[in-house]
Design a protein around this motif. Structure first.
Motif, PDB file in Angstrom:
ATOM      1  N   VAL B 303     -71.663 -60.884 104.104  1.00  0.00           N
ATOM      2  CA  VAL B 303     -71.976 -61.576 102.861  1.00  0.00           C
ATOM      3  C   VAL B 303     -73.426 -62.051 102.844  1.00  0.00           C
ATOM      4  N   ALA B 304     -73.927 -62.470 104.011  1.00  0.00           N
ATOM      5  CA  ALA B 304     -75.237 -63.117 104.035  1.00  0.00           C
ATOM      6  C   ALA B 304     -76.393 -62.155 104.230  1.00  0.00           C
ATOM      7  N   GLN B 305     -76.144 -60.842 104.327  1.00  0.00           N
ATOM      8  CA  GLN B 305     -77.228 -59.932 104.691  1.00  0.00           C
ATOM      9  C   GLN B 305     -78.149 -59.621 103.522  1.00  0.00           C
ATOM     10  N   THR B 306     -79.430 -59.440 103.832  1.00  0.00           N
ATOM     11  CA  THR B 306     -80.359 -58.993 102.796  1.00  0.00           C
ATOM     12  C   THR B 306     -80.797 -57.555 103.023  1.00  0.00           C
ATOM     13  N   ASP B 307     -80.606 -57.073 104.260  1.00  0.00           N
ATOM     14  CA  ASP B 307     -80.979 -55.706 104.591  1.00  0.00           C
ATOM     15  C   ASP B 307     -79.794 -54.798 104.255  1.00  0.00           C
ATOM     16  N   VAL B 308     -80.031 -53.780 103.428  1.00  0.00           N
ATOM     17  CA  VAL B 308     -78.907 -53.005 102.901  1.00  0.00           C
ATOM     18  C   VAL B 308     -78.141 -52.308 104.028  1.00  0.00           C
ATOM     19  N   LYS B 309     -78.874 -51.730 105.003  1.00  0.00           N
ATOM     20  CA  LYS B 309     -78.150 -50.995 106.033  1.00  0.00           C
ATOM     21  C   LYS B 309     -77.424 -51.934 106.987  1.00  0.00           C
TER      22      LYS B 309
END
Lengths: 138, 512
Positions: B303-309
Motif C-alpha cells: 500500500v505504501a510503495q511509490t515505486d511501481v515495480k
C-alpha cells in the motif's frame, strides 16, 4: 570413536560458518558460506556407511549368478539396494561420494559467482562493509 | 510419433541446455544468436503442450535417464509437473521476445545463454523425480537468475549498484537455503537409503505403518518449509524479493515473479503431499499461519510503495500467501484452487511486470508520484495495466476473480472461517493498492513537470506489445472461459492427494 570425531568436526564447522556469516565484512560472509558448504559436504559423507570391506563394483559374473542386481525388500527391513543374499554392511555406499562431488562442484560455481559480486561491490561502493550497502530498503 | 513423445520430458531440459551452449558460442553473431535462442524457446511451447496433453490422456509419463530404474535419475511428468512446465515455457517464451527489444544490445549476448539455462533449470526442477536432482536444478536456476538480474536494460533507470546489492542479498540467502536443503536431503537419504521421491514416500509410509518413524523426519519437514519458503518468499524470508524483483530488468522480473517463486510452491506440494504423504497434517497449521502473515505483510507493505515495480513485488509476496493458504487448507478443493490461483497470478503478474517495463521506458522513472496522465500518451499500456490490476485485485471477468472465488469457496467448505476473513480483508487491500497504482500513473495530470516535462516520444515495437497483448488476452480468457483450467486443476489436485498412481508408475519398472 571415528563417528564421534566426525560429528564433532561437522558441528564445529557449522558453528564457525554460522559465526562468520553474521559478520559485517562481505569477505567473511563468503568464507562463512564456503565453510558451511564444506560442513554440509562432510555431513553427506557421514550419511553413507563407510565401514564396509568391499568396493561397490558389481561384476558381470555376480549379475549372472544371482540374476538380479538390486534387492531392497521393505518387509525384511532392508532399505538400501543390495545384492541378493549379501550382508548390507559389506559394501561401501558409493552414492554419497557422487553426491558430495556434485555438491562440491556446485559450491565452487556459487562461490566464484559471489566472489565476483563482492569484487564488483567493492569497486562500486568502495567498501566491503555490509552495513554500508543500504541503497535499497529491503 | 509415440516413441518421440516418450522423449519429451528429457527434450524439455536438453533443448534449453543445448541452446545455452550454442548461443554462448554465437556471441559474436547477434542475429544468428537471437534467432537460435528464440527458436529453441519457441519449440518448448508446443513440446510442453503435447506433453501435458499426453499426460492428461494417457497418465503419468516416466523417462529414465540412463535406464537405471528407480536407482538412477528419473524425469517424471505428472499433471502438476507438466502443467508447471507448460506455464513456464509459455511465460518464458513471451519474456524472451519482450527482452529482445528491452535489454541493451551489449548485455544481450550473455543474456541469451543465461536465459536458456534459466529455462533448463525451471523445467528440470519441475520434471525431476529425484530429490538431489531437484537441488542441482535449483542451483542452475539460482546462478542463471543471478546473472540475469544484473543484465542492463535500455532505459537505464535502475543503477547497476542497486542491481549488485540486490543480487548479493539474493545469492547469499539462496546459498543458505541450498545448504539447508542439502542437510534435509542428506538426512532423508540417511533415513530411507534412497533419493527417488516415490521410493522415499513408500519407505516413510512403511516406517510409519510399522510405528518406527524417527523423530527427525519432522525436523526435515520443517527444514523443507524453510527451503521452499525461501524460494517462494513467504513471510519471515520474503525480504529479498522486494529488492531483487524491482532491480531486475522487466522481462526477468516477469520470469522471477511469474515462474521462479512458483518453484517454491511446487516444491512444497511435492514434498509435503507426496514425500510426507501421511504426515502432512502436522505441517498444515504452520503453513496456514505463515501464509496469513505473508498475505498481511505483503499487502500492507504494498500500500505504501511509490515505486511501481516495488509495489508489484510486494503484491507478489501477498499473492503467494494466498497460494500457500490453499496448500495449508489441504483439501481437494483448496489445492485445486491454489493451483488455479498460481496459474492466474503467474499470467497476471508477468503481464503487469512487462507492462511496467513499457511504462518505465516511457516515463523514464520508476516513481509513480512523478507519473500521471499517461492514459492519453499510452492508452495501450493503460489498458494492459488495468487488465492486470483487475486480475490481481480479483474483479470479474478476469482470471483473478475465478481464483479468489474458488479459494475462498474451498476455505469456507473446510470451515476455516477466521482464516478466510483475514484473507478477504487483505484482498480488499490488494484492490486498493492496485488501483492506487493505476490512478497515480495513468489518471489525472502530469506531476513533477519540471523534471519530466514530456514523456519520451518513443514508438513501442511489436516485440514489446505483442507479449503484453497475448498475456492480457490470456488473463481475459482464463476469466471468461475458466472451465479447462479448473478441470485440469481439479485432476491435478486429485493426483497430488492420491500419490499412489505416481508411485506405481515410477516404482513398478523393470530394472536392468
Amino acid at each position: 570413536m571415528n563417528n564421534t570425531l566426525l560429528s564433532l568436526t561437522i558441528s564445529i564447522l557449522f558453528g564457525i560458518g554460522t559465526f562468520l556469516i553474521l559478520r559485517r565484512d562481505i569477505v567473511k560472509v563468503i568464507i562463512g558460506l564456503s565453510i558451511l558448504s564444506h560442513a554440509v559436504n562432510l555431513l553427506i559423507v557421514s550419511v553413507g556407511a563407510f565401514s564396509g570391506k568391499d568396493v561397490p563394483i558389481i561384476t558381470h559374473d555376480e549379475v549372472a549368478s544371482t540374476n538380479t542386481i538390486f534387492i531392497d525388500s521393505l518387509i525384511n527391513g532392508i532399505f538400501a539396494p543390495m545384492l541378493n543374499g549379501t550382508n548390507p554392511t559389506q559394501y561401501v555406499d558409493p552414492l554419497v561420494q557422487a553426491l558430495v562431488l556434485t555438491a562440491i562442484v556446485i559450491s565452487l560455481a556459487t562461490t566464484a559467482m559471489i566472489i565476483i559480486l563482492a569484487y564488483r561491490i567493492h569497486e562500486e561502493y568502495g567498501t566491503t562493509d555490509i552495513h554500508k550497502l543500504k541503497r535499497l530498503w529491503g | 510419433m509415440s516413441s518421440m513423445v516418450h522423449h519429451f520430458p528429457i527434450l524439455l531440459v536438453a533443448i534449453p541446455i543445448l541452446a545455452a551452449a550454442i548461443t554462448m558460442m554465437l556471441r559474436s553473431k547477434p542475429k544468428l544468436q537471437t534467432g537460435f535462442s528464440v527458436l529453441a524457446s519457441f519449440s518448448l511451447v508446443p513440446i510442453s503442450f503435447i506433453l501435458l496433453m499426453n499426460v492428461w490422456n494417457s497418465g503419468i509419463q516416466v523417462y529414465e535417464v540412463g535406464e537405471w530404474g528407480k536407482y538412477g535419475i528419473m524425469l517424471v511428468a505428472d499433471l502438476l509437473s507438466a502443467g508447471m512446465v507448460m506455464l513456464s515455457s509459455f511465460v518464458s517464451f513471451l519474456s524472451l521476445i519482450y527482452s529482445l527489444d528491452y535489454i541493451e544490445k551489449r548485455s544481450l549476448s550473455t543474456y541469451h545463454p543465461l536465459f536458456n539455462l534459466l529455462i533448463a533449470g525451471l523445467h528440470g526442477s519441475f520434471l525431476t523425480g529425484d530429490i538431489f536432482n531437484l537441488f542441482v536444478f535449483f542451483e542452475v536456476l539460482l546462478l542463471s537468475s543471478c546473472g540475469l538480474v544484473v543484465a542492463l536494460e535500455k532505459d537505464g533507470v535502475t543503477k547497476s549498484t542497486d542491481k549488485l546489492e540486490a543480487t548479493f542479498k539474493y545469492l547469499v540467502l539462496n546459498m543458505l537455503g541450498s545448504i539447508l536443503m542439502l542437510i534435509a536431503v542428506a538426512s532423508l537419504y540417511a533415513t530411507t537409503g534412497t533419493l527417488n521421491m516415490a521410493d522415499i514416500s513408500v519407505k516413510l509410509s512403511a516406517m510409519q505403518a510399522a510405528g518406527n518413524l524417527p523423530w527427525h523426519v519432522f525436523a526435515i519437514g520443517l527444514l523443507f518449509i524453510v527451503v521452499f519458503g525461501n524460494k517462494a518468499a513467504i513471510f519471515p524470508l520474503h525480504y529479498w524479493l522486494p529488492d531483487v524483483h524491482p532491480t531486475a530488468p522487466s522481462p526477468i522480473s516477469a520470469m522471477l515473479s511469474g515462474v521462479l517463486i512458483k518453484v517454491g510452491v511446487y516444491g512444497m506440494l511435492r514434498v509435503f503431499f507426496f514425500i510426507f504423504t501421511d504426515l502432512h497434517d502436522m505441517f498444515q497449521p504452520i503453513i496456514i499461519v505463515l501464509a496469513l502473515l505473508t498475505i498481511g505483510i505483503g499487502a500492507v507493505s504494498a500500500v505504501a510503495q511509490t515505486d511501481v515495480k516495488r509495489l508489484l513485488a510486494y503484491s507478489s509476496v501477498s499473492q503467494i500467501g494466498y497460494v500457500f493458504l490453499g496448500i495449508g487448507f489441504g483439501s481437494l478443493g483448496a489445492i485445486a484452487a491454489s493451483l488455479v490461483y498460481l496459474v492466474n497470478h503467474a499470467i497476471a503478474k508477468s503481464l503487469l511486470f512487462l507492462t511496467s517495463g513499457g511504462i518505465i521506458h516511457h516515463a523514464g522513472t520508476r516513481d509513480m508520484n512523478k507519473m500521471g496522465g499517461m492514459v492519453n500518451s499510452s492508452p495501450f499500456m493503460a489498458t494492459a495495466f488495468l487488465i492486470g490490476s483487475m486480475s490481481i485485485a480479483g474483479l470479474p471477468p478476469m482470471g483473478g476473480f475465478i481464483s479468489k472465488f474458488t479459494l475462498f469457496d474451498a476455505g469456507i467448505m473446510g470451515q476455516y472461517y477466521k482464516e478466510i476473513t483475514i484473507a478477504l480483508l487483505f484482498a480488499i487491500f490488494s484492490l486498493f493498492y492496485m488501483f492506487r497504482a493505476w490512478l497515480l500513473m495513468f489518471w489525472g495530470e502530469k506531476r513533477d513537470v519540471k523534471r519530466y516535462g514530456e514523456y519520451s516520444e518513443h514508438s513501442i515495437s511489436p516485440m514489446i506489445y505483442m507479449p503484453i497483448m497475448i498475456l492480457a488476452l490470456m488473463v481475459l480468457i482464463l476469466g471468461v472461459y475458466a472451465e479447462p483450467l479448473l478441470s485440469i486443476a481439479q485432476a491435478t489436485a486429485v493426483q497430488i492427494l492420491n500419490p499412489q498412481a505416481y508411485i506405481d508408475t515410477v516404482l513398478t519398472r523393470v530394472v536392468r
